[in-house]
Design an enzyme around this catalytic site. Structure first.
Site, PDB file in Angstrom:
ATOM      1  N   CYS A   1      -0.045   3.911   2.677  1.00  0.00           N
ATOM      2  CA  CYS A   1       0.364   3.440   4.005  1.00  0.00           C
ATOM      3  C   CYS A   1       1.815   3.832   4.287  1.00  0.00           C
ATOM      4  CB  CYS A   1       0.232   1.926   4.119  1.00  0.00           C
ATOM      5  SG  CYS A   1      -1.444   1.318   3.918  1.00  0.00           S
TER       6      CYS A   1
ATOM      7  N   CYS B   1       0.827  -1.208   0.000  1.00  0.00           N
ATOM      8  CA  CYS B   1       0.000   0.000   0.000  1.00  0.00           C
ATOM      9  C   CYS B   1       0.863   1.261   0.000  1.00  0.00           C
ATOM     10  CB  CYS B   1      -0.917  -0.035   1.221  1.00  0.00           C
ATOM     11  SG  CYS B   1      -1.772   1.502   1.562  1.00  0.00           S
TER      12      CYS B   1
END
Length: 192
Positions: free
Chosen positions: A118, A115
């Site tokens: 993230c 991600c």
């Protein structure tokens, strides 16, 4: 022509061999120096005696260990049993112990290695938590490793951040926030 090329190749091989040997010797010298430095420091920590060092070792009734837990740490390195403010959750039991049963409020960062957002949010969250100087902890949960926790807390997208105090979910958000919004979110959790 072939002899000239072969001679250059052999000379280059010898230079590379000397360079490799030089790097190995340098690494060896650094290692010996480091071990000597540690040994001298460790010897200073041994109990002082009126007799010589070797006599004090032989006359000692208890065996001395340079790595014994009885040695004290220097004042600049406080020896405390405090837990880290930011940590990776290892399993469900670890989550229960360090998050749900935590005395501190906890931010839970549900993230994934793949991600992109993230990877941007994680360090910014840690920075916001660090500003609180130990008033809040941060648990990092990789959803690929701990799918059960992600399902249990209704995580449907990453990054998801959940604020928890006393085992109860207080607040949460999904996605990225700017630094000011993160500071506000963390301050709200701490109660400021």
């Amino acid at each position: 022509m072939w002899a000239f090329y072969n001679g250059r190749t052999q000379a280059r091989g010898k230079r590379e061999g000397r360079r490799r040997q030089s790097h190995t010797e340098m690494a060896h010298r650094l290692l010996v120096c480091r071990i000597w430095t540690l040994s001298v420091k460790d010897l200073r920590c041994l109990p002082a005696s009126t007799s010589s060092f070797s006599t004090s070792l032989r006359s000692s009734t208890t065996p001395l260990s340079l790595l014994s837990p009885k040695r004290t740490l220097p004042r600049s390195l406080p020896h405390t049993s405090r837990r880290e403010v930011s940590f990776n959750v290892q399993d469900h039991e670890d989550f229960t112990e360090r998050v749900i049963n935590s005395e501190l409020p906890v931010l839970i960062d549900f993230h994934a290695q793949w991600c992109g957002p993230c990877k941007i949010l994680g360090p910014r969250l840690e920075k916001a938590v660090a500003k609180q100087k130990g008033k809040v902890a941060m648990a990092k949960v990789d959803i690929d490793d701990h799918t059960d926790l992600a399902i249990e807390y209704g995580v449907s997208a990453v990054p998801t951040v959940i604020a928890m105090r006393g085992g109860d979910v207080i607040d949460q958000f999904v996605g990225i926030k700017d630094d000011e919004a993160l500071d506000s979110f963390v301050s709200k959790l701490v109660g400021q």
